[in-house]
Design an enzyme around this catalytic site. Structure first.
Site, PDB file in Angstrom:
ATOM      1  N   LYS A  66      -3.353  -7.386  -7.983  1.00 45.92           N
ATOM      2  CA  LYS A  66      -2.799  -6.505  -6.947  1.00 45.92           C
ATOM      3  C   LYS A  66      -1.753  -5.525  -7.470  1.00 45.92           C
ATOM      4  O   LYS A  66      -1.590  -4.435  -6.921  1.00 45.92           O
ATOM      5  CB  LYS A  66      -2.215  -7.337  -5.792  1.00 45.92           C
ATOM      6  CG  LYS A  66      -3.272  -8.050  -4.959  1.00 45.92           C
ATOM      7  CD  LYS A  66      -2.661  -8.715  -3.744  1.00 45.92           C
ATOM      8  CE  LYS A  66      -3.720  -9.394  -2.890  1.00 45.92           C
ATOM      9  NZ  LYS A  66      -3.179  -9.892  -1.623  1.00 45.92           N
ATOM     10  N   ASP A 103      -2.519  -6.027   3.805  1.00 48.67           N
ATOM     11  CA  ASP A 103      -2.090  -7.406   4.081  1.00 48.67           C
ATOM     12  C   ASP A 103      -1.022  -7.466   5.180  1.00 48.67           C
ATOM     13  O   ASP A 103      -1.145  -8.211   6.149  1.00 48.67           O
ATOM     14  CB  ASP A 103      -1.547  -8.067   2.811  1.00 48.67           C
ATOM     15  CG  ASP A 103      -2.651  -8.488   1.854  1.00 48.67           C
ATOM     16  OD1 ASP A 103      -3.771  -8.773   2.328  1.00 48.67           O
ATOM     17  OD2 ASP A 103      -2.399  -8.527   0.643  1.00 48.67           O
TER      18      ASP A 103
END
Length: 277
Positions: A66, A103
């Site tokens: 990420k 997210d």
């Protein structure tokens, strides 16, 4: 030309993203497919170059890529830049690749999906100070939740996130948070406590939890974590982690296809995969 999408990570076998996205594409009769790609840290550059060469339309990014994916991208969304992490990449019309992070916003959407949008004036406690906590805190602040506190074993880590937010936020130790737990209307558990392989099940004592509190956990396997189960026993409203998983995926899907898919289309499929537990 058939579009293809992917999720990259290491490990990747456990990911339910292919099941979720392919269910949505099948429901909408889209000519596309979504596949899992096992790419290690050492092979990230080569893997991404291969995906570009093969014309990947977009992909999700999971552990451990990420942060490492960011310097490889052509552009990055401001919220993802603040978070320092990307979980969704979009191939733009000119062939360049732009990174987003869904997210945190996925969590906020799941929370509001479950309990409504009228809780923004409540005090919010986020437990944990890792990447998930960071993303959720930035998204909460962006969406108008201004009374934020972060509790963590290492208070300095919580304070570091507080210092970066655009709202005034307070850092607590886990013991301090537990002692004043009844002051919080929304409590969000972002640590690995409660995972099936977790060595500990509760990040802090729930003795002072208010029965009017909303308690959320980002873990979705098991669906009812020990933290949620004990909170429910004390009368709190609980929000499982499955909604966050669905909505972060739905946001990614909307970036690729300009359509926000229906959570109810995939929820029973995912619940069946999870064994309903």
């Amino acid at each position: 030309m058939k579009k293809w999408y992917a999720v990259i990570g290491d490990p990747i076998e456990h990911s339910m993203s292919p099941l979720m996205h392919n269910t949505w594409m099948n429901a909408e009769e889209r000519d596309g497919t979504y596949i899992p790609l096992h790419i290690t840290k050492e092979n990230l550059v080569e893997g991404f170059n291969g995906m570009k060469l093969l014309g990947c339309s977009g992909f999700n990014v999971t552990i451990p890529h990420k942060e490492a994916i960011i310097p490889l991208l052509d552009d990055i969304d401001p919220l993802a830049q603040k978070m320092g992490a990307v979980n969704t990449v979009v191939r733009q019309l000119d062939g360049t690749y732009k990174g987003y992070n869904t997210d945190g916003l996925g969590f906020v959407k799941s929370l509001e999906d479950a309990v409504g949008t009228h809780h923004k004036d409540k005090r919010v406690l986020v437990i944990g100070a890792g990447g998930a906590s960071r993303g959720i805190c930035f998204a909460l602040a962006q969406e108008g939740y201004t009374k934020l506190s972060i509790a963590n074993r290492t208070v300095a880590k919580a304070q570091a996130i507080c210092d970066e937010l655009d709202v005034v936020a307070t850092a607590y130790s886990l013991e301090e948070a537990a002692a004043s737990l009844d002051e919080f209307g929304i409590i969000i558990q972002t640590t690995s406590a409660g995972l099936n392989n977790s060595a500990f099940s509760l990040p802090l004592s729930l003795e002072k939890l208010s029965n009017t509190a909303i308690v959320a956990d980002i873990v979705y396997n098991p669906l009812m974590t020990p933290f949620l189960a004990q909170s429910q026993q004390k009368g709190a409203t609980v929000v499982t982690g499955l909604g966050m998983f669905i909505h972060q995926g739905a946001l990614a899907y909307s970036y690729w296809n300009d359509v926000y898919p229906t959570a109810d289309t995939v929820k029973p499929v995912l619940l069946e995969q999870l064994g309903g537990n």
